[in-house]
Motif scaffolding. Structure first.
Motif, mmCIF file in Angstrom:
data_model
loop_
_atom_site.group_PDB
_atom_site.id
_atom_site.type_symbol
_atom_site.label_atom_id
_atom_site.label_comp_id
_atom_site.label_asym_id
_atom_site.label_seq_id
_atom_site.Cartn_x
_atom_site.Cartn_y
_atom_site.Cartn_z
ATOM 1 N N ARG A 1 0.835 -1.203 0.000
ATOM 2 C CA ARG A 1 0.000 0.000 0.000
ATOM 3 C C ARG A 1 0.870 1.253 0.000
ATOM 4 N NH1 ARG A 1 -4.231 -0.069 4.572
ATOM 5 N NH2 ARG A 1 -2.327 -0.215 5.817
ATOM 6 N N LEU B 1 2.217 1.775 -3.516
ATOM 7 C CA LEU B 1 1.234 2.317 -4.455
ATOM 8 C C LEU B 1 0.940 3.785 -4.158
ATOM 9 C CD1 LEU B 1 -1.297 -0.641 -4.847
ATOM 10 C CD2 LEU B 1 0.656 -0.034 -6.293
ATOM 11 N N GLN C 1 1.536 6.892 -6.722
ATOM 12 C CA GLN C 1 0.496 7.889 -7.010
ATOM 13 C C GLN C 1 1.019 9.304 -6.775
ATOM 14 O OE1 GLN C 1 -2.423 6.366 -4.332
ATOM 15 N NE2 GLN C 1 -3.060 4.710 -5.700
ATOM 16 N N ILE D 1 -1.611 2.955 -12.697
ATOM 17 C CA ILE D 1 -1.218 2.437 -11.381
ATOM 18 C C ILE D 1 -2.340 1.535 -10.890
ATOM 19 C CG2 ILE D 1 -0.626 3.031 -9.004
ATOM 20 C CD1 ILE D 1 0.313 5.760 -10.060
ATOM 21 N N SER E 1 -4.668 -1.037 -8.425
ATOM 22 C CA SER E 1 -5.138 -1.013 -7.039
ATOM 23 C C SER E 1 -4.571 -2.213 -6.297
ATOM 24 C CB SER E 1 -6.662 -1.067 -6.994
ATOM 25 O OG SER E 1 -7.126 -2.312 -7.514
#
Length: 487
Positions: free
Chosen positions: A52, A55, A59, A185, A187
């Motif tokens: 997480r 990612l 972002q 990108i 999830s």
């Protein structure tokens, strides 16, 4: 006519990114690429919290690139398979990336380099994940890595400060031939991870902007910087933690370590006095550098067998005990609370890491440090191959640290910081109603107290899986025997 790829791996930032600047120089087209390698996209190897964080960092990087009329292109697959196709598709003749000295990365990057040469792709590798180029350190130390922290500090004092940081780009070459729908990108769920966070929202949001904000916030208090002494911080502090908690941002390169160094030196310059290595903030950056350098040149650094720095110890093999430790079911509230924090948040104070590592290895369970290293590697946001291996060797007294008789008590150590047991009550709410005199040893509470606390030991919370004093004495004998054998 130069068409360049800047290949982000770590170094997820625009500031102090020489690989990015090298890709931009004289380029007509620039393709910022991140490759989601299946080697890492694996919940058994990289846990939810770290994925997480990654990612979120991607972002954030994408937003920064978009502000310069570009964007991040996220490609999925093995780099050695997907990059050559991109070279052909985009007519690439330059590839730049930040150097990575981990064994997997060295093999991967060597293979990519071998593929690039016959394809007519120039490869430029830049050092910016560490303060110094490890090869330069080793050359300056007569061809070998410093074997002790003290010798490392003497070496860098002789070499002088690291290279200065480089500026963020003011503009980027254009990005063409890529539509908005291509290379998005993904999830968490698209990568096979739970769509929702476990338990609580993440306390550590990924990305360059958040990392720089946290760095500036921490360094904004000169008195705190001046007095920072790592062993003296409180492992039971959690809102906020007692240390910088900047490890995840350094691990992913959301913060440049040279930026950290430069800004820290600017604060030091304003102070009359401050703590010194090894305990100071600068000392922590040097520890990181020291372990990176050693890991770079030591074979089998993350293993016991074949590792010339590591003492060979006949650890037990007890899978149920390992699972109980990893799943916070040891029956020792301080240990279980720490392991709960690790699994829930992906971060743990360094003294808590020390305590649970000692408990698993030489202190109580006599299990291999490699087993603990694997659990930490999965669960920590800031899991770093060289630092993780170094600390586990240290805490198991397999290397670096030899005072094996100094064992963390799973009962009394944390009590000195938190006699009321607030930390345990927060992470183990099943025990929150126990009186403070039993919060670290709930099995000693009379049955009536357990009933009043609505927690029966052995039913609602486990009994200790090992008797600490007996295990400690037994393991001290085993350590003495191990140390009697030549390392």
């Amino acid at each position: 006519m130069t068409h360049a790829i800047v290949w982000f791996r770590k170094g997820l930032r625009l500031h102090d990114n020489p690989a990015l600047l090298a890709a931009c120089e004289g380029a007509r087209r620039l393709y910022p690429v991140f490759v989601l390698d299946p080697w890492f996209v694996n919940p058994e190897r990289v846990g939810l919290n770290r994925m997480r964080f990654l990612l979120e960092s991607l972002q954030d990087l994408d937003r920064s690139l978009r502000a310069l009329s570009s964007r991040l292109l996220v490609v999925r697959g093995k780099p050695v398979e997907v990059l050559p196709g991109l070279w052909r598709q985009w007519q690439i003749n330059r590839l730049t990336f930040e150097r990575d000295t981990e064994p997997y990365a060295l093999t991967r990057d060597g293979q990519v380099h071998d593929l690039a040469q016959p394809a007519g792709v120039e490869v430029i590798v830049c050092t910016s994940h560490t303060l110094y180029d490890p090869d330069q350190l080793i050359k300056a130390n007569r061809g070998r890595a410093p074997q002790t922290y003290q010798s490392f500090c003497k070496l860098v004092a002789r070499l002088g400060p690291p290279l200065e940081t480089v500026a963020s780009p003011a503009s980027l070459p254009s990005l063409a031939e890529v539509t908005e729908a291509q290379y998005p990108i993904p999830s968490l769920s698209e990568l096979g991870y739970p769509a929702q966070p476990e338990a609580e929202p993440s306390l550590y949001q990924g990305g360059e902007h958040e990392g720089l904000r946290r760095l500036a916030s921490y360094l904004s208090d000169p008195a705190r910087v001046a007095s920072f002494s790592k062993p003296d911080t409180d492992p039971t502090a959690f809102e906020p933690p007692a240390t910088t908690a900047l490890g995840p941002y350094l691990k992913f390169g959301c913060i440049s370590v040279r930026t950290f160094y430069t800004q820290l030196q600017a604060v030091y310059a304003q102070l009359k006095s401050h703590t010194q290595p090894p305990v100071s903030l600068l000392g922590q950056l040097y520890w990181r550098e020291f372990f990176y350098t050693l890991a770079y040149v030591t074979p089998n650094y993350d293993q016991m067998v074949g590792n010339p720095l590591c003492r060979q110890i006949a650890w037990d093999d007890n899978e149920p005990a390992l699972r109980a430790w990893a799943e916070a079911r040891t029956g020792y509230p301080w240990i279980d609370a720490a392991m709960t924090q690790l699994r829930r948040e992906g971060w743990l104070h360094h003294l808590s890491r020390h305590a649970v590592a000692c408990f698993l290895t030489r202190g109580d369970l006599w299990l291999s440090w490699e087993k603990g290293q694997a659990v930490f590697n999965q669960l920590l946001i800031d899991a770093d191959w060289s630092i993780n291996a170094s600390n586990w060797m240290w805490l198991s007294a397999s290397a670096f640290f030899h005072a094996y008789h100094r064992v963390y008590s799973p009962i009394t150590f944390a009590k000195g910081y938190d006699p009321e047991g607030h930390y345990i009550r927060h992470y183990l709410p099943v025990l929150k109603q126990f009186p403070k005199q039993y919060i670290y040893e709930p099995w000693k509470a009379p049955l009536a107290v357990q009933q009043q606390a609505d927690c029966l030991i052995g039913q609602d919370y486990p009994r200790p899986i090992v008797a600490h004093i007996e295990a400690k004495e037994r393991n001290l004998g085993r350590m003495r025997a191990a140390y009697a054998v030549a390392p």
